[in-house]
Design a protein around this motif. Sequence first.
Motif, PDB file in Angstrom:
ATOM      1  N   PRO A 203       0.788  -1.090   0.120  1.00 23.87           N
ATOM      2  CA  PRO A 203       0.072  -0.051  -0.124  1.00 23.87           C
ATOM      3  C   PRO A 203       0.846   1.322  -0.040  1.00 23.87           C
ATOM      4  O   PRO A 203       1.985   1.348   0.453  1.00 23.87           O
ATOM      5  N   SER A 204       0.390   2.314  -0.404  1.00 20.25           N
ATOM      6  CA  SER A 204       0.984   3.686  -0.563  1.00 20.25           C
ATOM      7  C   SER A 204       1.605   3.935   0.743  1.00 20.25           C
ATOM      8  O   SER A 204       2.488   4.856   1.055  1.00 20.25           O
ATOM      9  N   SER A 205       0.992   3.691   2.018  1.00 25.85           N
ATOM     10  CA  SER A 205       1.335   3.726   3.297  1.00 25.85           C
ATOM     11  C   SER A 205       2.594   3.208   3.526  1.00 25.85           C
ATOM     12  O   SER A 205       3.324   3.653   4.539  1.00 25.85           O
ATOM     13  N   ILE A 206       3.154   2.393   2.994  1.00 24.74           N
ATOM     14  CA  ILE A 206       4.281   1.860   2.902  1.00 24.74           C
ATOM     15  C   ILE A 206       5.277   2.363   1.792  1.00 24.74           C
ATOM     16  O   ILE A 206       6.141   2.544   1.948  1.00 24.74           O
ATOM     17  N   GLY A 207       4.913   2.125   0.784  1.00 25.19           N
ATOM     18  CA  GLY A 207       5.594   2.121  -0.711  1.00 25.19           C
ATOM     19  C   GLY A 207       5.877   3.747  -0.886  1.00 25.19           C
ATOM     20  O   GLY A 207       6.654   4.183  -1.668  1.00 25.19           O
ATOM     21  N   VAL A 217      14.879  13.610   1.223  1.00 23.89           N
ATOM     22  CA  VAL A 217      15.295  13.839   2.578  1.00 23.89           C
ATOM     23  C   VAL A 217      15.869  12.553   3.282  1.00 23.89           C
ATOM     24  O   VAL A 217      15.187  11.656   3.110  1.00 23.89           O
ATOM     25  N   TRP A 218      16.915  12.613   4.225  1.00 25.74           N
ATOM     26  CA  TRP A 218      17.344  11.810   5.060  1.00 25.74           C
ATOM     27  C   TRP A 218      17.319  12.094   6.405  1.00 25.74           C
ATOM     28  O   TRP A 218      17.540  13.344   6.285  1.00 25.74           O
ATOM     29  N   PRO A 219      16.876  11.141   7.210  1.00 26.96           N
ATOM     30  CA  PRO A 219      16.528   9.828   7.207  1.00 26.96           C
ATOM     31  C   PRO A 219      15.259   9.690   6.430  1.00 26.96           C
ATOM     32  O   PRO A 219      14.384  10.352   6.636  1.00 26.96           O
ATOM     33  N   ARG A 220      15.357   8.370   5.830  1.00 31.17           N
ATOM     34  CA  ARG A 220      14.036   7.969   5.185  1.00 31.17           C
ATOM     35  C   ARG A 220      13.678   6.645   5.671  1.00 31.17           C
ATOM     36  O   ARG A 220      14.349   5.720   5.837  1.00 31.17           O
ATOM     37  N   HIS A 221      12.203   6.355   5.319  1.00 30.97           N
ATOM     38  CA  HIS A 221      11.508   5.417   6.139  1.00 30.97           C
ATOM     39  C   HIS A 221      10.592   4.661   5.190  1.00 30.97           C
ATOM     40  O   HIS A 221       9.351   4.127   5.334  1.00 30.97           O
ATOM     41  N   THR A 222      10.879   4.762   3.849  1.00 34.50           N
ATOM     42  CA  THR A 222       9.810   4.380   2.662  1.00 34.50           C
ATOM     43  C   THR A 222      10.379   2.900   2.003  1.00 34.50           C
ATOM     44  O   THR A 222      11.255   2.611   1.687  1.00 34.50           O
ATOM     45  N   GLY A 223       9.193   2.050   2.075  1.00 35.11           N
ATOM     46  CA  GLY A 223       9.441   0.769   1.339  1.00 35.11           C
ATOM     47  C   GLY A 223       8.704   0.928   0.147  1.00 35.11           C
ATOM     48  O   GLY A 223       7.860   0.383  -0.574  1.00 35.11           O
ATOM     49  N   ASP A 224       9.939   1.831  -0.819  1.00 28.47           N
ATOM     50  CA  ASP A 224       9.607   2.219  -2.253  1.00 28.47           C
ATOM     51  C   ASP A 224       9.991   1.053  -3.165  1.00 28.47           C
ATOM     52  O   ASP A 224      10.894   0.956  -3.959  1.00 28.47           O
ATOM     53  N   PHE A 225       8.947  -0.035  -3.204  1.00 31.27           N
ATOM     54  CA  PHE A 225       9.121  -1.033  -4.297  1.00 31.27           C
ATOM     55  C   PHE A 225       7.737  -1.530  -4.760  1.00 31.27           C
ATOM     56  O   PHE A 225       6.764  -1.480  -4.282  1.00 31.27           O
ATOM     57  N   SER A 226       7.849  -2.147  -5.719  1.00 29.14           N
ATOM     58  CA  SER A 226       6.726  -2.759  -6.536  1.00 29.14           C
ATOM     59  C   SER A 226       7.279  -3.928  -7.292  1.00 29.14           C
ATOM     60  O   SER A 226       8.624  -3.957  -7.688  1.00 29.14           O
ATOM     61  N   MET A 227       6.517  -5.102  -7.840  1.00 33.85           N
ATOM     62  CA  MET A 227       7.040  -6.192  -8.433  1.00 33.85           C
ATOM     63  C   MET A 227       6.220  -6.268  -9.792  1.00 33.85           C
ATOM     64  O   MET A 227       5.099  -6.311  -9.908  1.00 33.85           O
ATOM     65  N   PHE A 228       6.824  -6.743 -10.698  1.00 38.00           N
ATOM     66  CA  PHE A 228       6.371  -7.076 -12.070  1.00 38.00           C
ATOM     67  C   PHE A 228       6.980  -8.241 -12.840  1.00 38.00           C
ATOM     68  O   PHE A 228       7.733  -9.029 -11.895  1.00 38.00           O
ATOM     69  N   ARG A 229       6.310  -8.961 -13.854  1.00 39.30           N
ATOM     70  CA  ARG A 229       7.051 -10.135 -14.239  1.00 39.30           C
ATOM     71  C   ARG A 229       6.911  -9.937 -15.756  1.00 39.30           C
ATOM     72  O   ARG A 229       6.050  -9.581 -16.355  1.00 39.30           O
ATOM     73  N   ILE A 230       8.173 -10.283 -16.430  1.00 39.18           N
ATOM     74  CA  ILE A 230       8.107 -10.466 -17.826  1.00 39.18           C
ATOM     75  C   ILE A 230       7.642 -11.573 -18.245  1.00 39.18           C
ATOM     76  O   ILE A 230       8.047 -12.642 -17.943  1.00 39.18           O
ATOM     77  N   TYR A 231       6.936 -11.380 -19.286  1.00 39.35           N
ATOM     78  CA  TYR A 231       6.324 -12.545 -20.089  1.00 39.35           C
ATOM     79  C   TYR A 231       6.833 -12.697 -21.760  1.00 39.35           C
ATOM     80  O   TYR A 231       7.011 -11.627 -22.277  1.00 39.35           O
TER      81      TYR A 231
END
Length: 720
Positions: A203-207, A217-231
Motif C-alpha cells: 500500500p502507499s502507506s508503505i511504498g 530527505v534523509w533519514p528515510r523510512h519508505t518501502g519504495d518497491f513494486s514487483m512485475f513479471r516479464i512474459y
Amino acid sequence: MLQRIVKPVLLLVLVVLSTHTYATEGMWLPQLLSGLNEKEMKGMGMKISASDIYNINKGSLKDAIVSFGGFCTAEVISEQGLLLTNHHCGYDAIQKHSSLQNNFLENGFWAKTAVEELPNPGLFATFIVRIDDVTKAALQDVKPGMSERERQSAIDKRLNEIRQNARKESWQETLVKPFYEGNQYFLFVTETYRDVRLVGAPPSSIGKFGSDTDNWVWPRHTGDFSMFRIYAGKDGRPAPYSKDNVPLKPKYALSISLKGVKQNDFTMVMGFPGRTTEYLPSEGVKQTVEVLDAAKVEMRDAALKIMDGYMRKDAQIKIQYAAKFAGTANYWKKWKGEMLGVKQTNGIGRKLQYEATYRQLLETNPAWKQQYAGVLDSLNGYYQQIQPYAQTRDYFSELTKNVELFDVGDRLINFLNNVHERGEAQYETMRQQFLESMQPFYQNYNATVDHDVAVSLLALYAKGVPAQYAGTEFTQIWQENNKDSRLLADKLYATSGLTSMDKLKAFVQQPYNTVVAQMWTDPAARLVMAMRKGYVDNVSRPLADLQSNINNLQRTYMQAQMEVMRSKKTFYPDANSTLRVTYGKVDGYNPRDAIHYDFYTYLDGVMEKYIPGDYEFDVPARLIELYKKKDYGRYGVNGKMPVCFIASNHTTGGNSGSPALDASGHLIGLNFDRTWEGTMSDINYDPSICRNIMVDIRYVLFIIDKYAGCTRLIDEMKLL
C-alpha cells in the motif's frame, strides 16, 4: 564562433588509467570497466570481476538489468522473469488497475497466483544485449569548419547506416547514442519485452511513506518497491501480450543477500541514469544555481504557498491538487537542494580551481595551445551571453506550467494549429478529441486557486523578464492593466471562455474561423498568444543560435579536458539514459555544522513518524501489529527491522529502481532517491554529502513475506 577540428577519441578514455577523480564519483559504461575501474573497484572491496558485470559470451549482471518503461530501472530477481522496481516507478500501472472497489494504491496488490498477474499495455522492459564503439564510422564524414547543423546531418546519415548494418537477431533492436558531448558514439543492441505484468505492490502507506515531506530527505523510512513479471512467447522471445505467453527465462537473475551492510562496505548500483551535466564550465555552473534554479524556485515557491493554503482549508481542493502539489514540489525541492549543496561545498570555487589547473597544463604543450587556446574562455563567454535568454525561458516555462489557465490557452492554440495543418474538414473530429482530452483537466481544476497563482506568478514574470524579451504585445497588455497583476488576473478569470469545461465547449462549438477570430478577443487566449509570440521572436531564436555555439565549444572543451587533464582525472560520460555502473561505500554524512546522519534507518523510525489517518505518515494496522510483536522472521537483526540505508553511489533520475549490489554482486537494496544536500550531484558531485538512498532488501522481503503473506514470490527467489 570558434570552429575546432574534432578528432575521434576512440582509445583516449581507455588510456586514462591514473586517477584523482573521487573514488565514488562517476557513471561508468559497463563494457569499459576492465580497462578503467576494475582495479580501483577491487581495491574498494569488490570480489567479482569486470567480466562478471558485463559479458556478451555468458550471462552477467548486465543481463539482469532492464530499462523499465524508459523512465526507470528494474532488475530480474528470479528464474521466472520476476522484476523488482520502485513503487513510484510502478505507480501509474498500479493506479490504472485501481478502482473504488479494489483500491490497490491504498490497500496494496498481491497476485496470489500467476493467473492474477495483471497486464499493462504500453509498459516494456528493455535488456542490453551488446554495446559496440562505432565512433570512427559515425564521425568519418565530419569535416573542419562544419556548422552544427551540417555536422549533425553528416553524423545522422552514418548512424542510419550503422543501425541498418548492425549484427543482430531479427527480434532485436538497435540505437546509437553520443557520449562525451558527441566525441564518441556507441551502438546498443537491445531486446524489448512488451508483456510486463503487475505482480505485487505494498500500500502507499508503505511504498510512499513520507510522501512529499520526506522526498529528497534523509533519514528515510519508505518501502519504495513494486514487483512485475516479464512474459515472453513460448520460444522465449519478445511477443505482444497473449494469455499463451510464458514467464521469461532470463540469461541471468540476481541472487539476494540477507547479510545487510556495515560502515564502508563496497556497494554498486547498475541502471539507466537520465541526464547529468558534470562538465559545465564555471559560468555554466554559476548560471544554473545562482540564476536559473533561483528563478524556478521563486516561481514555484509562490505557486506552492497558494496551493497549500487552499488545500489546508478545503478537502475537495486538497483532493484536486494533491498530485499537482506533489509534482510541483518535487523539482522545487531538488533545485533548492542543488543550490544549497553547491554553495555548501564551494562548487563554483572548485570549478574555478579546476579551470585554473587546466589552463596551466594547457600552456605546457604547444600542440594543445594551438588546438584549444581560447576554447574555455569563449565557452564561458557564451554562457554569459545566453544567461538572459535562458532565464527568460525558465520564467516563461514556469509561468505557463503553473498557471493552469495559460496551459489551457496553450493547448487550445496547439489544437487550432493542428486543424490548420490538417485542413478545416478535420475540425469536427479533432474538436471532439480535444474536448475529450480536456475533460480530466477540468475535473481537477479550481479557478479560484488558479486565479491567485496567476496573480503572484504574473507579477514575478513581469519583474524578472525585461520588456525586450517579454515582447511588445505582452508589454502592451501589462500596461493596459496598470502593471497590476491582480487587476489583470481579475479580468482574465472574470471574462475568459477558458475557465471551465462548459465555457470551453461553448467556445469551440463555433465554426473554426470564428474561434480563430475570437481568440484575439478572449483575454486569456490573447495573453497566452502574446507571451508565446514574445518568447518565439525575442528568446527562442537567439537562444537556439547561442546554444548551437555552446554545443560546439562544449564538445571541443570536453575533448580538451580529456587530453589536458588526463593526469589529474579519469573521465566518465554524462548520463544519457544508457546502462551505467556506479560504485561507492556505505557511509553517513554531515549535512551541516554539528549534525551527523547515520547510514541506516529502522522500522522504529516509521513508528516515530506515524500519524494516524495522515496521508503521508499513516501506517497499516498489520505493520503496527508485526512491529509490536517484533515478528520480523529471518529479515530482522537483533530485534530491529532495517528499512533504508545510504551510500556514496553517484545516481540521478532514471536510477529509480536500480539494484544496489554488494561486493559479490548480490542484491542488497533498491535505489530510490538521493539526499537533499546531494541533489547537486548532477552538476557537482562531492563525496562529502552526495548520498543515494536505498530500501534494504530485507525490508522488501519482510513486507512480501510477513506483511503480505505472498510466500510464492519468496520461494522463487534465490536467498543467500
